[in-house]
Scaffold this active site. Structure first.
Site, short mmCIF file in Angstrom:
data_model
loop_
_atom_site.label_atom_id
_atom_site.label_comp_id
_atom_site.label_asym_id
_atom_site.label_seq_id
_atom_site.Cartn_x
_atom_site.Cartn_y
_atom_site.Cartn_z
N GLY A 214 0.76 -1.04 -0.06
CA GLY A 214 -0.05 0.07 -0.08
C GLY A 214 0.86 1.35 0.06
O GLY A 214 0.28 2.29 -0.49
N GLU B 190 3.86 3.78 6.49
CA GLU B 190 2.59 2.96 6.18
C GLU B 190 1.49 4.08 5.25
O GLU B 190 1.70 5.20 5.41
CB GLU B 190 1.59 2.86 7.44
CG GLU B 190 1.68 1.47 8.02
CD GLU B 190 1.02 0.52 7.35
OE1 GLU B 190 0.88 0.43 6.35
OE2 GLU B 190 0.42 -0.12 8.31
N ASP B 191 1.03 3.40 4.57
CA ASP B 191 -0.33 3.90 3.88
C ASP B 191 -1.45 4.52 4.85
O ASP B 191 -1.92 5.58 4.68
CB ASP B 191 -0.87 3.23 2.59
CG ASP B 191 -1.41 1.73 3.37
OD1 ASP B 191 -1.11 1.31 4.45
OD2 ASP B 191 -1.76 0.79 2.30
N ASP C 166 -4.97 1.71 11.00
CA ASP C 166 -6.38 1.49 11.33
C ASP C 166 -6.52 0.85 12.39
O ASP C 166 -6.44 1.75 13.63
CB ASP C 166 -6.80 0.45 10.20
CG ASP C 166 -8.30 -0.06 10.24
OD1 ASP C 166 -9.11 0.63 10.79
OD2 ASP C 166 -8.76 -1.01 9.61
N LYS D 193 -6.75 6.18 11.15
CA LYS D 193 -8.28 6.23 11.73
C LYS D 193 -8.09 5.89 13.21
O LYS D 193 -8.25 5.00 13.78
CB LYS D 193 -8.95 4.86 10.92
CG LYS D 193 -9.32 4.85 9.52
CD LYS D 193 -9.87 3.58 9.27
CE LYS D 193 -9.99 3.05 7.77
NZ LYS D 193 -10.24 2.02 7.37
N PHE E 12 -13.93 2.26 4.65
CA PHE E 12 -12.89 1.78 3.86
C PHE E 12 -12.68 2.36 2.54
O PHE E 12 -13.39 2.84 1.87
CB PHE E 12 -13.39 0.32 3.50
CG PHE E 12 -12.16 -0.58 2.91
CD1 PHE E 12 -11.34 -1.12 3.88
CD2 PHE E 12 -12.08 -0.58 1.80
CE1 PHE E 12 -10.17 -1.96 3.15
CE2 PHE E 12 -11.09 -1.40 1.11
CZ PHE E 12 -9.98 -2.10 1.64
N VAL E 13 -11.21 2.86 2.36
CA VAL E 13 -10.89 3.90 1.30
C VAL E 13 -9.97 3.19 0.47
O VAL E 13 -9.35 2.16 0.82
CB VAL E 13 -10.12 4.98 1.98
CG1 VAL E 13 -11.40 5.94 2.76
CG2 VAL E 13 -8.91 4.71 2.92
N ASP F 14 -5.78 -0.60 -1.63
CA ASP F 14 -6.50 -1.39 -2.71
C ASP F 14 -7.66 -1.88 -2.12
O ASP F 14 -7.82 -1.72 -0.85
CB ASP F 14 -5.57 -2.66 -2.72
CG ASP F 14 -5.31 -3.60 -1.82
OD1 ASP F 14 -5.19 -3.27 -0.76
OD2 ASP F 14 -5.50 -4.78 -1.97
N ARG G 172 -5.38 0.80 -6.89
CA ARG G 172 -4.28 1.10 -6.21
C ARG G 172 -3.70 2.55 -7.06
O ARG G 172 -3.19 3.53 -6.63
CB ARG G 172 -3.24 0.27 -6.09
CG ARG G 172 -3.20 -0.75 -5.25
CD ARG G 172 -1.91 -1.31 -4.97
NE ARG G 172 -2.18 -2.65 -4.45
CZ ARG G 172 -2.15 -2.89 -3.16
NH1 ARG G 172 -2.13 -1.93 -2.27
NH2 ARG G 172 -2.19 -4.15 -2.68
P1 5GP Z 1 -4.13 -2.05 10.78
O1 5GP Z 1 -3.01 -3.26 11.27
O2 5GP Z 1 -3.58 -0.79 11.54
O3 5GP Z 1 -5.47 -2.52 11.33
O4 5GP Z 1 -4.38 -2.10 9.12
C1 5GP Z 1 -3.07 -1.54 8.61
C2 5GP Z 1 -3.21 -2.16 7.07
O5 5GP Z 1 -4.53 -2.61 6.79
C3 5GP Z 1 -2.90 -1.07 6.47
O6 5GP Z 1 -1.51 -0.96 5.81
C4 5GP Z 1 -3.68 -1.28 4.98
O7 5GP Z 1 -3.06 -2.18 4.12
C5 5GP Z 1 -4.92 -1.96 5.59
N1 5GP Z 1 -6.00 -0.92 5.60
C6 5GP Z 1 -6.35 -0.40 6.88
N2 5GP Z 1 -7.49 0.39 6.48
C7 5GP Z 1 -7.67 0.34 5.22
C8 5GP Z 1 -8.59 0.90 4.17
O8 5GP Z 1 -9.41 1.73 4.71
N3 5GP Z 1 -8.34 0.72 3.25
C9 5GP Z 1 -7.64 0.00 2.52
N4 5GP Z 1 -7.55 -0.33 1.30
N5 5GP Z 1 -6.64 -0.80 3.23
C10 5GP Z 1 -6.87 -0.59 4.61
#
Ligand code: 5GP
Length: 177
Positions: free
Chosen positions: A46, A101-102, A105, A133, A154-155, A161, A167
């Site tokens: 991402g 990171e992108d 979450d 987030k 969810f974006v 992606d 992407r």
């Molecule tokens: P976390 O471990 O913080 O829950 O999630 C991190 C990863 O989940 C991000 O690097 C990304 O790949 C994916 N992710 C989390 N939220 C989103 C979202 O809204 N859209 C997309 N496309 N990926 C997300």
């Protein structure tokens, strides 16, 4: 091939440019005089679009590496099971590391990668994310450089992606559920 509509543009191209410029300036100012180049590590896949823009706005010497961490599979809900699929090549011992990171979450991915990096005895570990987030947070993780806080939706786009698609969108949008 199933494609859904984008219901709203959340971050447009102009705002992306402004955010990336600001982050580049903050990061450049956030490190004093470095002994060695900053190691900027992007979490694939991402972050690759954001990384490409971000490093060109960082005005201090740096090197780039990537690692692949999987947590989502192809869905929209985090599994919580964070796996290191491909590790970095560079040794981070005694070095300043910036993890990129992108989107953060639940925070599980970043928390795990930060913990793993710290075990390798770097001089410092800082974190940067394009999107954040805060309301979805489960794991406590410090974000040192944050592009933009968004709601728990969810974006896709700008590297993010859904099932590996979207992407290439030049903006960030919300998919029709
Ligand atoms: P976390 O471990 O913080 O829950 O999630 C991190 C990863 O989940 C991000 O690097 C990304 O790949 C994916 N992710 C989390 N939220 C989103 C979202 O809204 N859209 C997309 N496309 N990926 C997300």
């Amino acid at each position: 091939m199933q494609h859904f509509e984008i219901t709203k543009k959340l971050v447009d191209e102009d705002e992306i440019k402004t955010i990336v410029k600001r982050l580049g300036a903050e990061i450049s100012a956030g490190y004093g005089s470095l002994e060695n180049e900053l190691i900027v590590i992007g979490l694939l896949r991402g972050s690759f679009v954001f990384m490409a823009d971000l490093i060109r706005e960082i005005k201090i010497p740096l090197v780039v590496d990537f690692m692949t961490v999987s947590s989502y599979g192809d869905g929209t809900v985090s599994s919580g099971d964070v796996k290191i699929v491909m590790d970095v090549d560079l040794s981070v011992e005694g070095r300043d590391v910036l993890l990129v990171e992108d989107i953060v979450d639940t925070g599980r991915t970043f928390a795990k990668v930060v913990r793993m990096m710290k075990n390798r005895k770097p001089k410092s570990v800082k974190t940067c994310t394009f999107l954040n987030k805060p309301s979805a947070r489960i794991s406590d993780v410090q974000v040192d450089f944050c592009g933009k806080d968004i709601d728990d939706e969810f974006v896709v786009g700008y590297g993010l992606d859904y099932g590996q698609s979207y992407r290439n969108l030049p903006y960030v949008g919300v998919l029709k559920p």
